[in-house]
Design a protein around this motif. Sequence first.
Motif, PDB file in Angstrom:
ATOM      1  N   ASN A  74      -7.834  -2.410   0.668  1.00  0.00           N
ATOM      2  CA  ASN A  74      -6.645  -2.687  -0.206  1.00  0.00           C
ATOM      3  C   ASN A  74      -6.910  -3.921  -1.125  1.00  0.00           C
ATOM      4  O   ASN A  74      -6.883  -5.249  -0.454  1.00  0.00           O
ATOM      5  CB  ASN A  74      -5.269  -2.564   0.664  1.00  0.00           C
ATOM      6  N   GLN A  90      -6.966   4.040   5.939  1.00  0.00           N
ATOM      7  CA  GLN A  90      -7.068   2.992   4.963  1.00  0.00           C
ATOM      8  C   GLN A  90      -8.062   2.082   5.320  1.00  0.00           C
ATOM      9  O   GLN A  90      -7.996   1.667   6.504  1.00  0.00           O
ATOM     10  CB  GLN A  90      -5.776   2.261   4.608  1.00  0.00           C
ATOM     11  N   ASP A 120      -6.677   1.229  -3.643  1.00  0.00           N
ATOM     12  CA  ASP A 120      -6.631   1.397  -1.911  1.00  0.00           C
ATOM     13  C   ASP A 120      -7.873   2.477  -1.886  1.00  0.00           C
ATOM     14  O   ASP A 120      -7.857   3.358  -2.394  1.00  0.00           O
ATOM     15  CB  ASP A 120      -5.550   1.864  -1.567  1.00  0.00           C
ATOM     16  N   GLY A 171       0.847  -1.135   0.066  1.00  0.00           N
ATOM     17  CA  GLY A 171       0.030  -0.090   0.073  1.00  0.00           C
ATOM     18  C   GLY A 171       0.833   1.203  -0.230  1.00  0.00           C
ATOM     19  O   GLY A 171       0.498   2.143  -0.738  1.00  0.00           O
TER      20      GLY A 171
END
Length: 157
Positions: free
Chosen positions: A47, A44, A147, A10
């Motif tokens: 992903n 986040q 993402d 990521g």
Amino acid sequence: MKMKFLYLIGIMLIGGLLVSCDKDSEDEKNETEDTSFLIGTWQQVSNSGWIKQGEYVDEWNNSYGEEGGRIVFNEDGTCKFYMYEDGAFVEDAFGTWEYKSGKICVWDSDSESVSTVKDLSASTLTMEMYEKETENEVVTYEFYEIDTYHKITNNLN
């Protein structure tokens, strides 16, 4: 270990792949798009992607709670990346950033990267990256990742 590997993938989305993003001249900087909506801390939440290198293929599709990484885009053009480790957020990388023409460009001390913004609202940021390397016209490496981040209002500290 796999979680840390996926998080590092990521981070590559933002800070580590070799995709060109030219720095603007002073005149071009004055025409840069409004970035006020990006300023802040982004958590986040998912992903997914794949990597292919020779016969090796790996795919992932992850959803995160609090343990997803964080990105902080500052008004002064700096940014920081945090990973969740042992119950706390730890600074992992830092650099500078710019948003222009639907792309977020990030520079750190030894690399630059470009992510295509697929979705951007006051609360959601989705970025995509694709990279391919060839040797003698044969694809030797491919990488794709997408993402999604949600904007949060609390501080990291």
